[in-house]
Design an enzyme around this catalytic site. Structure first.
Site, PDB file in Angstrom:
ATOM      1  N   ASP A 189      -4.180   6.101   7.317  1.00 16.67           N
ATOM      2  CA  ASP A 189      -2.947   5.317   7.230  1.00 16.67           C
ATOM      3  C   ASP A 189      -1.789   6.286   7.457  1.00 16.67           C
ATOM      4  OD1 ASP A 189      -0.685   3.908   6.541  1.00 16.67           O
ATOM      5  OD2 ASP A 189      -1.314   3.439   4.489  1.00 16.67           O
TER       6      ASP A 189
ATOM      7  N   LYS B 232       7.737   8.271  11.968  1.00 15.29           N
ATOM      8  CA  LYS B 232       7.171   7.027  12.498  1.00 15.29           C
ATOM      9  C   LYS B 232       8.242   6.058  13.003  1.00 15.29           C
ATOM     10  CE  LYS B 232       4.021   3.447  10.728  1.00 15.29           C
ATOM     11  NZ  LYS B 232       3.176   3.173   9.536  1.00 15.29           N
TER      12      LYS B 232
ATOM     13  N   GLU C  71      -2.165  -2.594   9.976  1.00 15.92           N
ATOM     14  CA  GLU C  71      -2.135  -2.235   8.557  1.00 15.92           C
ATOM     15  C   GLU C  71      -2.472  -3.408   7.633  1.00 15.92           C
ATOM     16  OE1 GLU C  71       1.620  -0.242   8.128  1.00 15.92           O
ATOM     17  OE2 GLU C  71       0.942   1.418   9.371  1.00 15.92           O
TER      18      GLU C  71
ATOM     19  N   ASP D  81       3.329  -6.396   3.110  1.00 17.98           N
ATOM     20  CA  ASP D  81       3.296  -4.932   3.131  1.00 17.98           C
ATOM     21  C   ASP D  81       4.706  -4.393   3.338  1.00 17.98           C
ATOM     22  OD1 ASP D  81       2.937  -2.234   3.579  1.00 17.98           O
ATOM     23  OD2 ASP D  81       1.631  -2.464   5.325  1.00 17.98           O
TER      24      ASP D  81
HETATM   25  N1  LIG Z   1       7.502   3.063  -7.956  1.00 18.27           N
HETATM   26  C1  LIG Z   1       8.187   2.814  -6.847  1.00 18.27           C
HETATM   27  N2  LIG Z   1       9.257   1.991  -6.871  1.00 18.27           N
HETATM   28  C2  LIG Z   1       9.974   1.751  -5.762  1.00 18.27           C
HETATM   29  N3  LIG Z   1       9.713   2.287  -4.579  1.00 18.27           N
HETATM   30  C3  LIG Z   1       8.664   3.118  -4.495  1.00 18.27           C
HETATM   31  C4  LIG Z   1       7.848   3.426  -5.606  1.00 18.27           C
HETATM   32  N4  LIG Z   1       6.875   4.273  -5.211  1.00 18.27           N
HETATM   33  C5  LIG Z   1       7.078   4.490  -3.902  1.00 18.27           C
HETATM   34  N5  LIG Z   1       8.152   3.808  -3.470  1.00 18.27           N
HETATM   35  C6  LIG Z   1       8.706   3.787  -2.126  1.00 18.27           C
HETATM   36  O1  LIG Z   1       7.710   3.339  -1.239  1.00 18.27           O
HETATM   37  C7  LIG Z   1       7.930   3.903   0.046  1.00 18.27           C
HETATM   38  C8  LIG Z   1       6.666   4.514   0.537  1.00 18.27           C
HETATM   39  O2  LIG Z   1       5.688   3.541   0.578  1.00 18.27           O
HETATM   40  P1  LIG Z   1       4.390   3.744   1.440  1.00 18.27           P
HETATM   41  O3  LIG Z   1       3.822   5.094   1.167  1.00 18.27           O
HETATM   42  O4  LIG Z   1       3.557   2.556   1.257  1.00 18.27           O
HETATM   43  O5  LIG Z   1       5.066   3.716   2.848  1.00 18.27           O
HETATM   44  P2  LIG Z   1       4.490   4.234   4.195  1.00 18.27           P
HETATM   45  O6  LIG Z   1       3.088   3.764   4.330  1.00 18.27           O
HETATM   46  O7  LIG Z   1       4.740   5.678   4.276  1.00 18.27           O
HETATM   47  O8  LIG Z   1       5.455   3.512   5.198  1.00 18.27           O
HETATM   48  P3  LIG Z   1       5.174   2.391   6.312  1.00 18.27           P
HETATM   49  O9  LIG Z   1       4.005   1.595   5.882  1.00 18.27           O
HETATM   50  O10 LIG Z   1       6.465   1.630   6.296  1.00 18.27           O
HETATM   51  O11 LIG Z   1       4.999   3.148   7.556  1.00 18.27           O
HETATM   52  C9  LIG Z   1       9.019   4.925  -0.106  1.00 18.27           C
HETATM   53  O12 LIG Z   1      10.242   4.392   0.377  1.00 18.27           O
HETATM   54  C10 LIG Z   1       9.074   5.140  -1.600  1.00 18.27           C
HETATM   55  O13 LIG Z   1      10.364   5.525  -2.022  1.00 18.27           O
HETATM   56 MG   LIG Z   2       2.270   1.950   4.947  1.00 20.51          MG
END
Ligand SMILES: Nc1ncnc2c1ncn2[C@@H]1O[C@H](COP(=O)(O)OP(=O)(O)OP(=O)(O)O)[C@@H](O)[C@H]1O
Ligand SMILES: [Mg+2]
Length: 563
Positions: free
Chosen positions: A9, A71, A148, A171
């Site tokens: 991912d 990304k 995803e 998501d």
């Molecule tokens: N406890 C929380 N409360 C609010 N936001 C959070 C929390 N934990 C993580 N995040 C937010 O979630 C986001 C990251 O989520 P995730 O890792 O699912 O995204 P990603 O897979 O990297 O991004 P995408 O799927 O959009 O490409 C960040 O913006 C982070 O600040």
């Molecule tokens: Mg993601």
């Protein structure tokens, strides 16, 4: 030795990898023992690439040598500057994937050469191709690009194969929002529709908070933080931490001593934010999820009350306001059946195991997906080239569809087939996937010849186009691999105003932008998208000082918005 295929991912903020072995899915820990690494890449003082936690830590100290949220730039020609050199988003994504490859090999104790990589369902083919290209640059054979939300649903579905249900995957990650509706029945998991917004996620909530903090700082001290890279990097980190704290706490304090100077006096920032204040700040952004939800529901013909389950994926779904807003929209609470951080990598690993045969056919799940964008060919309507749809968006794939076309005039000996992807009526506003010519049409002076055009699109992103002359059976076939790097790219055109010919078009652009905003407010998404595309083309030609072409696009735009 097993020839493993891992699932990855590759997120905007974090990246995770997983493997299916010994009958179950395992998350693969990084060198630091973490199941997720920051999707950050930097160049250290000695000029070496650093990835993950190290790069994220360096971002605060040396933002000019560090890249985050890569990304978001995938599929654009925008370059990312690290130190003295420019890189494409695909090149930097490849660095992240290369790092994942190394820690996976270390953990599994053997070479890992094959991967399934996930992308937002709403990524277009250029963004998909570039992601696959990044995987290849990292040394992987990319077995499949999986959506995803489909992966997230798979991680749930594998344990619930026989229950008939309708599932919505919501998501909300760091940079993208995806919504997908699936149906599950007797081992078949069918994606009914997908929609989303490639530019909506946690990063935007951070931005709301950063703006608020900057505004209050300016009010209190008179100092503007705009353009102060170091202050902005620190603010960004603090805002994200504050946002995360507010998911569990009622209030949180941002403390940044010596953030900027006023004359020679260092100024600090200290601000307490309540959850309620934060919710007000992000409310507008969160409302933007509604449009895609409505599209996915109406395309799938499923009413909100017929959904059996709402699955959450992505870190941003931990924000309490997200669950509240879901409750308001669907009248029910989201399920906690899957892990919001790991389910996508897990689902990608399950898909990998289905491909490798590790999950055998008897208990395997039949997975169908949809194409998120419309596919068709260009056809003449009067004097205008318009898109004739062959496979509408959100059609279940694999699929084959065909349409009959007529030559334009008697005696025509050859016909050109222009293959398009996109949602616009006017051909040239869509993305051209390719074109080919079918020759040696029979000489027919009494009527127009019929040409049958068939499109077959499969789960591996392969589009096969066959054009057959009905009267003779003569055919031409072309195959497009939608995961291979293609030609058209979007350039950053925001600097169009610097062009010497900009002044001539300013009024039209302003009106175009206003019309686009209005169209969005009225929910006329497709009209807004048409205007957006024309604005892009116009700005592009202005930026390249190409007056003749700019005039043409200006004319098109004026026609479209009726001025
Ligand atoms: N406890 C929380 N409360 C609010 N936001 C959070 C929390 N934990 C993580 N995040 C937010 O979630 C986001 C990251 O989520 P995730 O890792 O699912 O995204 P990603 O897979 O990297 O991004 P995408 O799927 O959009 O490409 C960040 O913006 C982070 O600040
Ligand atoms: Mg993601």
């Amino acid at each position: 030795m097993n020839d493993f295929i891992i699932g990855i991912d590759l997120g905007t903020t974090t990246t995770e990898a997983a493997i299916f072995r010994n009958g179950k899915v395992e998350m693969i820990p990084s060198f630091d023992g973490e199941k997720a690494i920051p999707s950050a890449v930097g160049i250290d003082e000695s000029g070496n690439f650093i990835v993950g936690q190290k790069a994220k830590a360096q971002f605060i100290l040396s933002p000019e040598r560090t890249a985050i949220e890569i990304k978001r730039k995938i599929g654009t020609s925008e370059q990312i500057r690290l130190g003295k050199k420019n890189y494409s988003a695909a090149e930097l994504s490849a660095k992240i994937l290369e790092y994942v490859k190394r820690y996976a090999e270390e953990y599994l104790g053997q070479p890992v050469n094959r991967a399934v990589i996930s992308v937002p369902a709403y990524f277009d083919d250029i963004q998909r191709r570039e992601t696959a290209e990044a995987g290849r640059m990292a040394g992987f054979v990319v077995e499949r690009i999986i959506n995803e939300p489909t992966a997230a649903a798979l991680s749930y579905g594998i344990g619930h194969l026989q229950e008939k249900s309708h599932i919505l995957v919501y998501d909300l990650g760091g940079g993208t929002f995806d919504v997908t509706v699936l149906e599950m029945f007797e081992g078949v998991m069918e994606v009914l529709a997908s929609s989303g917004d490639n530019r909506l996620g946690g990063k935007d909530f951070d931005a709301c908070l950063i703006q608020y903090l900057k505004d209050t700082f300016k009010e209190k001290t008179g100092v503007s933080l705009d353009g102060n890279v170091f202050a902005e990097a620190r603010l960004k980190e603090a805002a994200e931490a504050c946002k995360i704290a507010l998911s569990t706490e009622e209030r949180a304090t941002v403390q940044l001593p010596m953030l900027a100077d006023k004359g020679n006096t260092p100024m600090g920032l200290e601000e307490t934010i309540t959850r309620e204040q934060f919710e007000q700040l992000i409310w507008g952004e969160l409302e933007r999820t509604r449009g895609p939800i409505e599209v996915a529901l109406s395309d799938s013909k499923i009413a909100p009350q017929d959904l059996d389950m709402i699955l959450l994926a992505g870190g941003s779904t931990r924000i309490p306001l997200v669950s509240k807003s879901i409750h308001k929209i669907f009248g029910k609470d989201p399920s906690e059946a899957i892990h919001p951080d790991y389910s996508i990598a897990e689902g990608a690993a399950l898909q990998a195991a289905i491909i490798s045969g590790e999950i055998d056919n008897d208990d395997s799940i039949i997975l169908t997906d949809v194409n998120p964008y419309t596919l068709g060919v260009s056809a003449m309507e009067g004097h205008e080239a318009v898109m004739s749809v062959i496979i509408p968006r959100n059609t279940t794939i694999p699929v084959t569809r065909h349409n009959l076309y007529m030559t334009e005039y008697f005696g025509q000996r050859r016909a050109e087939i222009v293959v398009l992807q996109g949602e616009h009526r006017i051909s040239k506003l869509n993305h051209e996937i390719g074109r080919f010519t079918i020759r040696d049409l029979p000489v027919n002076m009494t009527e127009r010849e019929k040409i049958d055009v068939a499109f077959s699109y499969n789960l591996d992103g392969i589009l096969q186009v066959a054009a057959t002359v009905v009267s003779t059976g003569k055919a031409a076939t072309v195959t497009y691999d939608m995961t291979q790097t293609g030609p058209k790219e979007y350039e950053d055109v925001s600097g169009w105003k610097t062009s010497s010919i900009a002044a001539d078009y300013r009024a039209t652009i302003r009106r175009g932008e206003r019309a686009m905003k209005k169209a969005k407010e009225l929910g006329r998404e497709e009209f807004a998208a048409d205007i957006k595309e024309l604005l892009y083309e116009l700005k592009y030609e202005i930026l390249h000082e190409n007056q003749v072409k700019a005039d043409e696009w200006e004319e098109e735009l004026r026609e479209l918005i009726d001025i």
